[in-house]
Design an enzyme around this catalytic site. Structure first.
Site, mmCIF file in Angstrom:
data_model
loop_
_atom_site.group_PDB
_atom_site.id
_atom_site.type_symbol
_atom_site.label_atom_id
_atom_site.label_comp_id
_atom_site.label_asym_id
_atom_site.label_seq_id
_atom_site.Cartn_x
_atom_site.Cartn_y
_atom_site.Cartn_z
ATOM 1 N N ASP A 68 6.364 0.699 -0.209
ATOM 2 C CA ASP A 68 7.658 1.173 -0.921
ATOM 3 C C ASP A 68 7.184 1.051 -2.158
ATOM 4 O O ASP A 68 6.456 -0.094 -2.356
ATOM 5 C CB ASP A 68 8.984 0.768 -0.357
ATOM 6 C CG ASP A 68 9.356 1.146 0.733
ATOM 7 O OD1 ASP A 68 9.319 2.178 1.421
ATOM 8 O OD2 ASP A 68 10.172 0.351 1.285
HETATM 9 N N1 URA Z 1 9.011 -2.271 5.089
HETATM 10 C C1 URA Z 1 9.908 -1.861 4.309
HETATM 11 O O1 URA Z 1 11.528 -0.976 3.969
HETATM 12 N N2 URA Z 1 8.958 -1.109 2.761
HETATM 13 C C2 URA Z 1 7.797 -1.521 3.212
HETATM 14 O O2 URA Z 1 6.690 -1.123 1.716
HETATM 15 C C3 URA Z 1 6.803 -2.137 4.121
HETATM 16 C C4 URA Z 1 7.934 -2.272 5.219
#
Ligand code: URA
Length: 238
Positions: A106
Site C-alpha cells: 500500500d
Molecule cells: N497488507 C496490507 O494491508 N497492506 C500492505 O501493504 C501489505 C499487506
C-alpha cells in the site's frame, strides 16, 4: 548471456531506443576500460561486460533483481494517481527495461519491495501457490491483546473471502506492536485482518520476505540494491 551488437546491448539495459543508443555510441559517450567505443555494430560478449556510459560504470545484466526499501507515500501501481510511483526511486533505465514490483505494498506501507524485469520470476514469486512467508510489523491503534493474537492465528473471516484467513505466526512485540507473518498476499490483508479482529492498523512495515531480511541488506528508506544469487535463494518458501 550472449554476443550482441553494442547498440542492442545498450538498448537491452534501458538506455533508450535503438536510435538513441546508436547516437550515444557515435557521439563517443560509451567506453569500455576507458576506450571510447564509437562503432555501434561492434559485437561483444555480454557476460561480465562493464560499460562506461557518460563516464559512469554500468554492469551489464541480462535481468535485474532488486530490493527497494519502500518509503511511505509512494505507489506501487504502474500508473500512480495520488503519490509518486516507486519507479521514480530507481535509475530511469529500469523504467525503460520494464522493471516492475513483485506484488504490491500500500502507498502508506514501508519496507521490502522486490522488483525485477524477469517476467517468470515475478509470476512465480507472486503466485499464491508458492506460500512464501512475508513478515510484517504492524503498529496498532488499540493495544495488542492475547485475544487479538489468538484470533489472528485461528483465522478471521474477511468479507470477500470464501474461508477465514490465518496468520502463520503472530507475536506481540510491544504494547501497540505486532509481528505478523502471512503466506498469502490478499489486498490490504494485514489491515483488513486487524480490522476484522477488532483493532486498527496505524502503520505497517514489511521486514522480510522468505528468509531474506530487509535489515541484512544495508539499505535505508528510499534506497535499493541488486540481489545476489545467495539472497535470491533466501526468497524460497520455508
Ligand atoms: N497488507 C496490507 O494491508 N497492506 C500492505 O501493504 C501489505 C499487506
Amino acid at each position: 548471456m550472449s554476443k550482441l551488437s553494442l547498440d542492442r546491448i545498450l538498448q537491452s539495459q534501458g538506455f533508450g531506443t535503438r536510435k538513441y543508443c546508436r547516437a550515444l555510441i557515435e557521439d563517443g559517450d560509451v567506453a569500455i576500460d576507458g576506450v571510447v567505443q564509437d562503432n555501434y555494430k561492434a559485437t561483444l560478449e555480454t557476460e561480465g561486460l562493464v560499460l562506461e556510459v557518460f563516464g559512469e560504470q554500468w554492469v551489464v545484466r541480462e535481468r535485474v533483481y532488486i530490493a527497494l526499501y519502500k518509503p511511505s507515500d509512494y505507489e506501487c501501481s504502474r500508473k500512480p494517481s495520488h503519490h509518486p510511483g516507486v519507479l521514480t526511486l530507481l535509475p530511469e533505465q529500469f523504467t525503460w527495461r520494464d522493471v516492475q514490483p513483485v506484488g504490491r505494498l500500500d502507498h502508506d506501507t514501508t519496507g521490502m519491495l522486490l522488483m525485477s524485469d524477469d517476467g517468470p520470476f515475478i509470476h512465480a514469486q507472486s503466485s499464491p501457490k508458492r506460500h512464501v512467508p512475508k513478515v510484517y510489523l504492524a503498529t496498532t491503534a488499540e493495544p495488542v491483546t492475547d485475544a487479538l493474537v489468538a484470533q489472528l492465528l485461528a483465522g478471521v473471516q474477511l468479507h470477500d473471502e470464501p474461508a477465514p484467513l490465518a496468520a502463520v505466526t503472530c507475536i506481540k512485540r510491544g504494547e501497540h506492536q505486532l509481528e505478523i507473518v502471512l503466506e498469502q498476499g490478499k489486498y490490504h490483508q494485514v489491515k483488513r485482518m486487524l480490522a476484522a479482529a477488532g483493532n486498527h492498523c496505524a502503520a505497517l512495515h514489511r521486514s522480510a520476505i522468505g528468509q531474506l531480511e530487509l535489515a541484512s541488506l544495508g539499505i535505508g528508506e528510499g534506497e535499493w540494491c541488486y540481489l545476489t544469487p545467495e539472497q535470491l535463494a533466501l526468497l524460497a518458501p520455508a
